[in-house]
Design a protein around this motif. Sequence first.
Motif, PDB file in Angstrom:
ATOM      1  N   GLY B  67       0.794  -1.227   0.000  1.00 23.60           N
ATOM      2  CA  GLY B  67       0.000   0.000   0.000  1.00 23.60           C
ATOM      3  C   GLY B  67       0.822   1.270   0.000  1.00 23.60           C
ATOM      4  O   GLY B  67       0.316   2.344  -0.324  1.00 23.60           O
ATOM      5  N   GLU B  68       2.093   1.167   0.383  1.00 23.74           N
ATOM      6  CA  GLU B  68       2.941   2.368   0.451  1.00 23.74           C
ATOM      7  C   GLU B  68       4.301   2.050  -0.153  1.00 23.74           C
ATOM      8  O   GLU B  68       5.336   2.170   0.512  1.00 23.74           O
ATOM      9  CB  GLU B  68       3.058   2.849   1.901  1.00 23.74           C
ATOM     10  CG  GLU B  68       1.729   3.361   2.450  1.00 23.74           C
ATOM     11  CD  GLU B  68       1.804   3.749   3.911  1.00 23.74           C
ATOM     12  OE1 GLU B  68       1.914   4.946   4.201  1.00 23.74           O
ATOM     13  OE2 GLU B  68       1.732   2.846   4.765  1.00 23.74           O
ATOM     14  N   ASP B  69       4.262   1.645  -1.404  1.00 25.02           N
ATOM     15  CA  ASP B  69       5.478   1.187  -2.080  1.00 25.02           C
ATOM     16  C   ASP B  69       6.457   2.341  -2.272  1.00 25.02           C
ATOM     17  O   ASP B  69       6.090   3.417  -2.726  1.00 25.02           O
ATOM     18  CB  ASP B  69       5.072   0.625  -3.446  1.00 25.02           C
ATOM     19  CG  ASP B  69       6.153  -0.241  -4.060  1.00 25.02           C
ATOM     20  OD1 ASP B  69       7.181  -0.450  -3.403  1.00 25.02           O
ATOM     21  OD2 ASP B  69       5.942  -0.702  -5.202  1.00 25.02           O
ATOM     22  N   MET B  70       7.718   2.089  -1.925  1.00 24.74           N
ATOM     23  CA  MET B  70       8.753   3.099  -2.158  1.00 24.74           C
ATOM     24  C   MET B  70       9.900   2.512  -2.996  1.00 24.74           C
ATOM     25  O   MET B  70      10.785   3.239  -3.426  1.00 24.74           O
ATOM     26  CB  MET B  70       9.267   3.612  -0.806  1.00 24.74           C
ATOM     27  CG  MET B  70      10.146   4.848  -0.831  1.00 24.74           C
ATOM     28  SD  MET B  70       9.437   6.285  -1.663  1.00 24.74           S
ATOM     29  CE  MET B  70       8.417   6.959  -0.375  1.00 24.74           C
ATOM     30  N   LEU B  71       9.846   1.201  -3.245  1.00 20.11           N
ATOM     31  CA  LEU B  71      10.952   0.568  -3.973  1.00 20.11           C
ATOM     32  C   LEU B  71      11.191   1.119  -5.375  1.00 20.11           C
ATOM     33  O   LEU B  71      12.339   1.124  -5.829  1.00 20.11           O
ATOM     34  CB  LEU B  71      10.733  -0.950  -4.057  1.00 20.11           C
ATOM     35  CG  LEU B  71      11.313  -1.757  -2.901  1.00 20.11           C
ATOM     36  CD1 LEU B  71      11.001  -3.230  -3.088  1.00 20.11           C
ATOM     37  CD2 LEU B  71      12.819  -1.573  -2.799  1.00 20.11           C
ATOM     38  N   TYR B  82      13.306   3.487   6.557  1.00 18.59           N
ATOM     39  CA  TYR B  82      12.178   4.396   6.798  1.00 18.59           C
ATOM     40  C   TYR B  82      10.839   3.657   6.845  1.00 18.59           C
ATOM     41  O   TYR B  82       9.788   4.264   6.660  1.00 18.59           O
ATOM     42  CB  TYR B  82      12.170   5.508   5.740  1.00 18.59           C
ATOM     43  CG  TYR B  82      13.175   6.586   6.083  1.00 18.59           C
ATOM     44  CD1 TYR B  82      12.781   7.762   6.731  1.00 18.59           C
ATOM     45  CD2 TYR B  82      14.523   6.415   5.835  1.00 18.59           C
ATOM     46  CE1 TYR B  82      13.702   8.725   7.084  1.00 18.59           C
ATOM     47  CE2 TYR B  82      15.468   7.372   6.185  1.00 18.59           C
ATOM     48  CZ  TYR B  82      15.046   8.529   6.813  1.00 18.59           C
ATOM     49  OH  TYR B  82      15.959   9.487   7.176  1.00 18.59           O
ATOM     50  N   GLY B  83      10.903   2.347   7.076  1.00 18.53           N
ATOM     51  CA  GLY B  83       9.678   1.584   7.318  1.00 18.53           C
ATOM     52  C   GLY B  83       8.883   1.211   6.085  1.00 18.53           C
ATOM     53  O   GLY B  83       7.775   0.678   6.209  1.00 18.53           O
ATOM     54  N   TYR B  84       9.418   1.485   4.904  1.00 16.00           N
ATOM     55  CA  TYR B  84       8.691   1.141   3.681  1.00 16.00           C
ATOM     56  C   TYR B  84       9.025  -0.282   3.257  1.00 16.00           C
ATOM     57  O   TYR B  84      10.159  -0.746   3.407  1.00 16.00           O
ATOM     58  CB  TYR B  84       9.079   2.076   2.525  1.00 16.00           C
ATOM     59  CG  TYR B  84       8.630   3.496   2.684  1.00 16.00           C
ATOM     60  CD1 TYR B  84       7.321   3.882   2.384  1.00 16.00           C
ATOM     61  CD2 TYR B  84       9.518   4.474   3.129  1.00 16.00           C
ATOM     62  CE1 TYR B  84       6.921   5.195   2.520  1.00 16.00           C
ATOM     63  CE2 TYR B  84       9.117   5.800   3.267  1.00 16.00           C
ATOM     64  CZ  TYR B  84       7.822   6.155   2.955  1.00 16.00           C
ATOM     65  OH  TYR B  84       7.422   7.460   3.091  1.00 16.00           O
ATOM     66  N   ASN B  85       8.037  -0.945   2.653  1.00 21.62           N
ATOM     67  CA  ASN B  85       8.223  -2.251   2.020  1.00 21.62           C
ATOM     68  C   ASN B  85       8.723  -3.340   2.971  1.00 21.62           C
ATOM     69  O   ASN B  85       9.321  -4.316   2.534  1.00 21.62           O
ATOM     70  CB  ASN B  85       9.167  -2.132   0.806  1.00 21.62           C
ATOM     71  CG  ASN B  85       8.553  -1.273  -0.289  1.00 21.62           C
ATOM     72  OD1 ASN B  85       8.650  -0.055  -0.230  1.00 21.62           O
ATOM     73  ND2 ASN B  85       7.911  -1.893  -1.240  1.00 21.62           N
TER      74      ASN B  85
END
Lengths: 264, 351
Positions: B67-71, B82-85
């Motif tokens: 839901g909060e993809d940063m890759l 930073y807590g993503y993926n």
Amino acid sequence: MMRVAIIGNSHVGAYILAREAIEAAFPSVSLSFFALPRHSFSSCTYDERGVLHAREATHPDLPRQIDLSSQEAILMVGQSFALDGLAQLIGEFDMLGGQSTGKSRTVSGSLVTAFLDHRVARYCHKLAEFLRNDARCVVVPAPHPATNTPELDTGAAQCSQHPEAPRLLRLWQKTVSHQMSELRYGLMLQPQELTDGPAFSPARYSRAASLPDGQAPTTADYTHMNEDYGFDHFKAFARHWLGILPAGHPHSPRKEHDHGLGPQ
Amino acid sequence: MSSPYENLPARAFWLSTVGRTDAPGLAQLYSPKVELTRQTPLMTVGSCFARHIHQALTRDGWNVLQGEDMLPHMPEKLCHQYGYNLFSARYGNIYTARQFRQLVAHALDGETAPSPVWQRDGRYFDALRPTVEPEGVDHPDDVRHARLEHLRAVKEVLQGAESIILTLGLTECWLDVATGLALPTAPGHIAGDYDPAKVQFHNFTQSEVLADLRAARDLLRKADIKARFVLTVSPVPLVATASGHHVGPASTYSKSVLRAACGELQAEDADFDYFPAYEIVSTPIAGGPYFAPDGRQPSQQGIETAVACFALSHGGNVPCLKDQDRRPHMPRSPDPTDPQCEQILLEAYHK
């Protein structure tokens, strides 16, 4: 003669256009030029003799190699220093706590800082490998786009036109300066007298301002500078890095440094 | 003379099944209530072991929602920092059933969800996920803004998921006295100040865990969200206990309560299933135990064995988790000026 090579990407064009004016104003300087194919470090080989070769076919009208071994100075222009990566990021995210541009997601300032640290460090690593961290080389970021640039959704123009541009570009410059301080290369940020605010170049310096009557400018004509810019930028480079003024007036960089005008 | 153990399958007998690591042996460790395929949308959430599950399933090509993809924008290491993926959204570690229930409630509440803030050195942290911004943010309003954005993403993931793989990690928890909110960590570790008058220690019982999990499910159903649960228990022991006991027995208590709650739900409730990742990593049933040299974290082999068991149990192939990089790479955006740049050079040379 003081031999100066100007290498890089399409931004070399501004200096080529200004060549005659530069060599007239700096009679002790001899210029040569080279543009990397596809603007890519990996497209060239820097051999042990100090010759930089294009590894792949270039346009037949562009030089395929340049001998850097006998150059007193190398000016590497038009470097992005990962500004395109920053543009992609702010193309999808707003800055947390900053002005909204209507994006549904935000990124924090500290994440942008960490992101830039990573991307600029990687860029500088490639730069250092490219010319083996040769101390004769002064690296120049690509100029800011012109103030009259039409709205663009990619690249440096996107950063300059972003409502958070002053904050973002200040952070980017700080990161570039920090990472470049680890290398033996010099760094020449865009001199203040050649900018219009923190994010733009004056419109008069753009290629768009110098096109013949009737020729419609392309987007690249706002992000690439003209002969006047090439000349003025070289003049600033010569003063700070070569210690010479137009018409061949010698000038000591040490003296400049003592007056607070040392290399940027 | 007959025996109730006659005609039971081989997997019912320790000697004939324990320690097998071949595909049929792994496949019989788990009999899913509902068949999942690699196309089934999965949500991962839970304690730190859930990160391993999330990454292994993603690498193996399962449809793990993000839901909060940063890759696409950053290297994996920075994303994780930073807590993503790490999970299906940027909620940080959800250690307890109470935290999960709270997360579901807040995601469904949206704008009215509480947003407690901690401070450290003039920076502000989301008390319900304090690790996702390691440096904190500039202003408490930024915490709230980021939290609402996060909860919208969590709601979308919940709505899209067919199966929620929830890894329960702890029963020990710190509760905010004023609000009753379950905190992921005691204030004073990452940010905030520890004040015994403001937070209190609580060690959840099995009935509390059951009530929280059922309440979370009920909240989802009320919001017309159909996802079922696959529960797991983290094999990672407690790093520390505030129970007053030795950390070893305290770990066993926590894991036992969680495992028993999972067993009860698996037996009695069609919405809940239990996948034995805990047993695979911490016991010899699949050739383990599989722990890293520190004796606490699961080894890569253990994680791969657990995911192989998951895939095989659902009728899939043995996963290949190595040398695969399925993450979306940052696409190089086309630069509209590229073709024009060479023209600029040529013009300069020809002037």
